[in-house]
Scaffold this motif. Structure first.
Motif, mmCIF file in Angstrom:
data_model
loop_
_atom_site.group_PDB
_atom_site.id
_atom_site.type_symbol
_atom_site.label_atom_id
_atom_site.label_comp_id
_atom_site.label_asym_id
_atom_site.label_seq_id
_atom_site.Cartn_x
_atom_site.Cartn_y
_atom_site.Cartn_z
ATOM 1 N N ALA A 192 17.939 18.342 43.025
ATOM 2 C CA ALA A 192 17.506 18.202 44.581
ATOM 3 C C ALA A 192 18.193 17.167 45.250
ATOM 4 C CB ALA A 192 15.923 18.292 44.430
ATOM 5 N N THR A 193 19.508 16.735 44.760
ATOM 6 C CA THR A 193 20.240 15.598 45.476
ATOM 7 C C THR A 193 21.423 15.933 46.227
ATOM 8 O OG1 THR A 193 21.576 15.713 43.211
ATOM 9 C CG2 THR A 193 19.612 14.184 43.407
ATOM 10 N N GLY A 194 21.289 17.404 46.372
ATOM 11 C CA GLY A 194 22.434 18.096 47.111
ATOM 12 C C GLY A 194 23.999 17.684 46.914
ATOM 13 N N PHE A 236 15.532 32.170 47.222
ATOM 14 C CA PHE A 236 15.604 30.937 48.183
ATOM 15 C C PHE A 236 16.822 30.034 47.754
ATOM 16 C CE2 PHE A 236 14.352 27.033 45.976
ATOM 17 C CZ PHE A 236 13.700 27.553 45.039
ATOM 18 N N ASP A 237 17.155 29.400 48.801
ATOM 19 C CA ASP A 237 18.349 28.408 48.523
ATOM 20 C C ASP A 237 17.769 27.114 48.530
ATOM 21 O OD1 ASP A 237 20.669 26.833 48.914
ATOM 22 O OD2 ASP A 237 21.225 27.826 50.487
ATOM 23 N N PRO A 238 17.705 26.364 47.360
ATOM 24 C CA PRO A 238 17.302 25.281 47.385
ATOM 25 C C PRO A 238 17.811 24.160 48.245
ATOM 26 C CG PRO A 238 18.204 25.914 45.023
ATOM 27 C CD PRO A 238 18.418 26.943 46.320
ATOM 28 N N ASN A 239 18.728 24.482 48.704
ATOM 29 C CA ASN A 239 19.689 23.665 49.857
ATOM 30 C C ASN A 239 18.902 23.408 51.183
ATOM 31 O OD1 ASN A 239 21.666 22.100 48.082
ATOM 32 N ND2 ASN A 239 22.797 24.112 48.138
ATOM 33 N N ARG A 240 18.202 24.693 51.308
ATOM 34 C CA ARG A 240 17.560 24.933 52.857
ATOM 35 C C ARG A 240 16.205 24.661 52.621
ATOM 36 N NH1 ARG A 240 19.353 30.398 54.929
ATOM 37 N NH2 ARG A 240 18.555 29.534 56.955
#
Lengths: 386, 386
Positions: free
Chosen positions: B78-80, A315-319
């Motif tokens: 998780a801060t993009g 998976f892509d953490p950004n999505r």
């Protein structure tokens, strides 16, 4: 669901009593059918399995069973040759008393791992008591309990007949292909070819989706006996079987040792059902997620951590999107941080907590069910028991 | 081990202070070398990793580093895009102030997952303070802590020079190929070719053998910087490096959240080291084994259960032997049950508990290190934190 006295599928009787394994509580149970049934069973994958497991596998191999005998209080695990012989002594006596072929009896034992069964006491009990079978399945359901808080029974009507399911279990629970002790009875006719695949489907979407503490028991058994007095369509039966197994599995999680919350984790849009399931299990088995749930803490960072450590998950953490109930808490644009207070209230006010993780990666979904980790779990399991 | 002021390998200076991320405690640390060092690092395998991780991987790729900067209190996970940019702002400022190329700085962040770094505060701090480097490595060791109870430093002399290791970590710990935050400094000369393999060997037999709670952190980093002012044989250095890493890893377990006992589990005579390690991890990660340890309960049945559920482990339950310390508790002939009381005393009276499981299956051994699961762990991790 239907009334107490009308729940029993035709052809089955029960027995449950105190035979001397536990100090006072019921510890000896029987299910007996009026003739040899088509049957299937799935068992624990734990290599260190109980002495009953290889015997049970052997007895159900031909797709036939007529009775189930359960002893509770001592698991008869890691007891070697003596443990195996004790089990055969019990089977031998029951076989004579009930006039049922030994190879048509499925044995189960549950309780402490290590000690031998008090076989003298059990033998004396069997020699001095007649085993009077009745319709009181609650006696049986009580006789198979260990650390459980309550009996767990589910039933449904299907076609002309019925399904009755009885389960025990509240700790050492992360079933792997099988689970705890669960007995599912039906009077619907099922062919020998159909019965195992139907049980397997029902178990995979129920017992195999739950985890209380990530520990796989040494005695897990789920058996299905079909007396064949009635008929129903197999599609209808499969749906009913799934429903009963799912309800029984939920009963087990609801009775989880020390738990105050049940968490339903749905992982959506994964590359495969397997990946979705592994991600869900990684979340509900994480001690940090479980303690946060106990503390009513909407700590989605720990959800992210548990998701990220899942072996083989693509998976892509950004999505990724994470939601508690109806409230999104994490997505790419971080607009949902104002939901924190609402989510804290949601967790505080509800016993059933729904967590959704959308991976936006594939098309497969899976739901797993778990619980929190409380002081009480530590208390129950750190009390001196040996 | 040597005196406080003589522990520093030649060529390294330190800094640790409060920059405004935490309320009061130190939260900003630096290690700076007098020139560009040969360096290697290993990082978390968690997919949901911190913004520092990809930057660190990129910067150490050429085998060179001159400085390490650590912010603690916020993990920057998780801060993009904003999280990544904040990290580069910090690197940019430090690069200018210390006249060190940005690509020779390894950044790390540790703390709560989710929130953004308070970048305004950090910028203001960096603009208004000179970063005065000193020999006080304890300031740095303190600046990188989160839920840790104490600073964790180990040092050794080797050849002409020294090794100094500093680590933080006490929860969310089951390192996978990397671990927590650990910085190992030496003045011994190591070639670019040797430095990564040497670090990998040391990490595999130390940090990768411990587990506090089976949760793999999103920020794990172990870095080794070699200033090259002194010489030693590479064999001697590898031994010293292994020893420092092992001592640091043990420091982490000893500081495990809420733990009252450390358990050393040795699995002997397995088919492979991998199988021995997996069996050991299955045992020390089992909530039932961990709660039994907390309760001083010599519950070897739970050890057997955890052994049996180990994925892919080949063994014959009838040949297994289990011992606590010097006391056998389970083997084929069951003659050791009289040891139960002695083992209960052994667990009660010792902080370090040695458990040995002999599979009698192959020739490979492995030791893993874990801890118990206490009320205090539940308390620490269920306190409202978001």
């Amino acid at each position: 669901m239907i009334g107490m006295d009308e729940k029993i599928p035709e052809g089955f009787k029960f027995y449950g009593t105190h035979a001397g394994i536990k100090k006072k509580r019921k510890d000896f149970g029987l299910i007996v059918a009026d003739h040899v049934c088509h049957a299937a069973a799935v068992f624990t994958k734990n290599t260190f399995c109980g002495e009953c497991i290889p015997i049970g596998k052997e007895h159900v191999k031909n797709g036939e069973l007529q009775a189930v005998v359960v002893t509770s209080g001592v698991a008869n695990v890691a007891t070697g040759k003596e443990g195996r012989e004790n089990e055969f002594q019990i089977l031998d006596k029951i076989s004579s008393k009930l006039a049922i072929a030994q190879e048509n009896i499925l044995p189960s034992s549950t309780g402490v791992i290590g000690p031998q069964l008090p076989i003298e006491k059990i033998n004396t009990f069997l020699e001095t008591h007649s085993l009077e079978l009745t319709e009181n399945y609650e006696d049986f359901a009580e006789a198979i309990l260990t650390t459980d808080q309550r009996i767990k029974v589910q039933s449904l009507e299907v076609g002309e007949g019925k399904i009755l399911g009885i389960v025990k279990g509240s700790g050492m629970i992360e079933p792997n292909m099988a689970t705890m002790l669960a007995y599912i009875l039906t009077d619907i006719k099922i062919s020998k070819e159909d019965i195992y695949p139907m049980l397997k489907i029902a178990v995979d979407q129920s017992f195999n989706t739950i985890s209380i503490d990530s520990d796989t028991s040494t005695s897990d058994t789920v058996a299905l006996l079909a007396s064949g007095h009635k008929t129903a369509s197999m599609e209808e039966l499969q749906i009913a079987l799934n429903q009963v197994c799912h309800a029984l599995a939920l009963d087990v999680v609801k009775d989880a040792e020390g738990a105050t919350k049940t968490m339903f984790v749905t992982v959506k849009n994964a590359m495969s059902q397997e990946q979705a399931k592994n991600a869900g299990k990684s979340i509900i088995n994480s001690p940090l997620v479980k303690t946060a749930l106990f503390g009513h803490d909407p700590n989605w960072g720990r959800i992210a951590m548990a998701l990220g450590k899942t072996d083989g998950l693509i998976f892509d953490p950004n999505r990724v999107e994470i939601s508690y109930g109806e409230y999104p808490i994490f997505s790419e644009n971080h607009e949902e941080l104002q939901n924190i207070e609402q989510i804290a209230s949601y967790i505080q006010e509800n016993e059933d907590i729904y967590l959704t993780v959308d991976l936006h990666q594939g098309t497969q979904d899976f739901q797993v069910i778990g619980c929190d980790l409380s002081y009480e779990y530590v208390k129950i399991n750190s009390d001196y028991s040996t």
